[in-house]
Enzyme design. Sequence first.
Site, short mmCIF file in Angstrom:
data_model
loop_
_atom_site.label_atom_id
_atom_site.label_comp_id
_atom_site.label_asym_id
_atom_site.label_seq_id
_atom_site.Cartn_x
_atom_site.Cartn_y
_atom_site.Cartn_z
N LYS A 236 0.83 -1.22 0.00
CA LYS A 236 0.00 0.00 0.00
C LYS A 236 0.86 1.26 0.00
CE LYS A 236 -2.03 -1.08 3.87
NZ LYS A 236 -1.25 -2.31 4.18
N ARG B 274 -9.49 0.06 9.16
CA ARG B 274 -8.96 -1.24 9.55
C ARG B 274 -9.97 -2.08 10.30
NH1 ARG B 274 -3.26 0.26 9.05
NH2 ARG B 274 -1.97 -1.53 9.49
N ARG C 268 11.62 -5.34 5.21
CA ARG C 268 11.36 -3.93 4.86
C ARG C 268 12.34 -3.00 5.55
NH1 ARG C 268 5.39 -1.59 5.42
NH2 ARG C 268 5.56 -2.38 7.54
N ARG D 200 11.58 -0.77 10.98
CA ARG D 200 10.56 -0.35 11.93
C ARG D 200 10.54 -1.30 13.12
NH1 ARG D 200 5.11 0.61 8.51
NH2 ARG D 200 4.31 -0.57 10.28
P1 ADP Z 1 1.43 -1.54 7.62
O1 ADP Z 1 1.35 -0.60 6.42
O2 ADP Z 1 2.66 -2.33 7.61
O3 ADP Z 1 0.20 -2.34 7.81
P2 ADP Z 1 0.92 0.80 9.17
O4 ADP Z 1 2.04 1.75 9.06
O5 ADP Z 1 -0.29 1.03 8.33
O6 ADP Z 1 1.51 -0.64 8.90
O7 ADP Z 1 0.43 0.69 10.67
C1 ADP Z 1 1.32 0.51 11.73
C2 ADP Z 1 0.54 0.44 13.05
O8 ADP Z 1 -0.15 1.68 13.27
C3 ADP Z 1 -0.55 -0.62 13.10
O9 ADP Z 1 -0.04 -1.89 13.47
C4 ADP Z 1 -1.50 -0.02 14.16
O10 ADP Z 1 -0.98 -0.21 15.47
C5 ADP Z 1 -1.44 1.46 13.86
N1 ADP Z 1 -2.48 1.87 12.89
C6 ADP Z 1 -2.30 2.33 11.61
N2 ADP Z 1 -3.47 2.61 11.02
C7 ADP Z 1 -4.44 2.31 11.94
C8 ADP Z 1 -5.86 2.36 11.94
N3 ADP Z 1 -6.55 2.76 10.85
N4 ADP Z 1 -6.52 1.97 13.05
C9 ADP Z 1 -5.85 1.59 14.15
N5 ADP Z 1 -4.53 1.50 14.22
C10 ADP Z 1 -3.80 1.86 13.15
P1 ADP Z 2 2.28 -1.78 3.21
O1 ADP Z 2 2.27 -0.28 3.18
O2 ADP Z 2 1.05 -2.37 2.57
O3 ADP Z 2 2.54 -2.34 4.57
P2 ADP Z 2 4.83 -1.56 1.75
O4 ADP Z 2 4.52 -0.75 0.53
O5 ADP Z 2 5.55 -0.92 2.85
O6 ADP Z 2 3.48 -2.29 2.27
O7 ADP Z 2 5.64 -2.86 1.26
C1 ADP Z 2 6.13 -3.82 2.20
C2 ADP Z 2 7.53 -4.28 1.76
O8 ADP Z 2 7.43 -5.03 0.54
C3 ADP Z 2 8.51 -3.14 1.48
O9 ADP Z 2 9.78 -3.56 1.90
C4 ADP Z 2 8.44 -2.97 -0.05
O10 ADP Z 2 9.67 -2.49 -0.56
C5 ADP Z 2 8.16 -4.38 -0.52
N1 ADP Z 2 7.28 -4.44 -1.71
C6 ADP Z 2 6.29 -3.57 -2.03
N2 ADP Z 2 5.68 -3.95 -3.19
C7 ADP Z 2 6.30 -5.09 -3.59
C8 ADP Z 2 6.13 -5.98 -4.72
N3 ADP Z 2 5.20 -5.75 -5.64
N4 ADP Z 2 6.96 -7.05 -4.80
C9 ADP Z 2 7.91 -7.27 -3.85
N5 ADP Z 2 8.12 -6.48 -2.78
C10 ADP Z 2 7.33 -5.40 -2.65
#
Ligand code: ADP
Ligand code: ADP
Length: 208
Positions: free
Chosen positions: A15, A86, A120, A153
Amino acid sequence: MGKRILLLGAPGAGKGTQSKRLAETYGVEHVTTGDALRANKDMETEYGTPRSFMEKGELVPDAVVNEIVEAALEDADGYVLDGYPRNLSQAEYLTEITDLDAVIYLKVAESELVERLTGRRVCDDCGTNFHVKFNQPEEEGVCDDCGGELVQRDDDTEETVRERLSVFKENTEPVIEHYRDEGVLVEVDGEQTPDEVFEDVQAVIDDA
Ligand code: ADP
Ligand code: ADP
Ligand code: ZN
């Protein structure tokens, strides 16, 4: 009015990677609750700090997150929303405050998600995502975009990743089913290369 795009997917689905490109291509705001919360980790709320939930991989309480999203959307002329809603109660709240032009689900298998999240690396300065195997920076540990330092992270450890994926299944999968039932969800294969995923996502948006 700019496009209003909702990007859904499990943690690690891509995302953030896709949102960054979409925001640049369509000239819209990247609204991400994860980044907003990380920037305010130690903010005191009546429920405790965001950090106390995030480091366990749990959801931050709806009241805190809803307020962040409402303020961000109010100011935006078009947006790509990433990391919200979420759970079903957040989805209801979103319906009350805005309309959406496209709802896209990036679908990725669980085994792949674990590898993506534990590998990541994120730029400390600009937030750009890299991966130790799948998306390496030109120079190890250094951001291609701004030269900032790449860090892991706190919540991208295997144990917290497992917890986040179980929170996703329990709370966020019903959100995806909700948009599917409404007939507005478009699924994109998130296991393709980032360029291929981007093409598919663009096709959905340009069609909307
Ligand atoms: P990822 O993209 O890897 O899923 P995020 O950066 O979106 O991780 O989220 C990291 C953390 O921030 C989540 O595990 C949660 O604790 C919190 N968080 C993010 N978005 C939300 C949301 N919409 N509602 C509740 N908690 C959230
Ligand atoms: P999210 O925001 O949904 O948690 P990220 O965009 O941060 O996901 O992607 C998670 C990890 O996977 C990052 O390390 C990113 O570089 C890698 N990644 C993202 N898209 C792809 C893909 N299409 N194929 C392989 N790795 C990817
Ligand atoms: Zn950077």
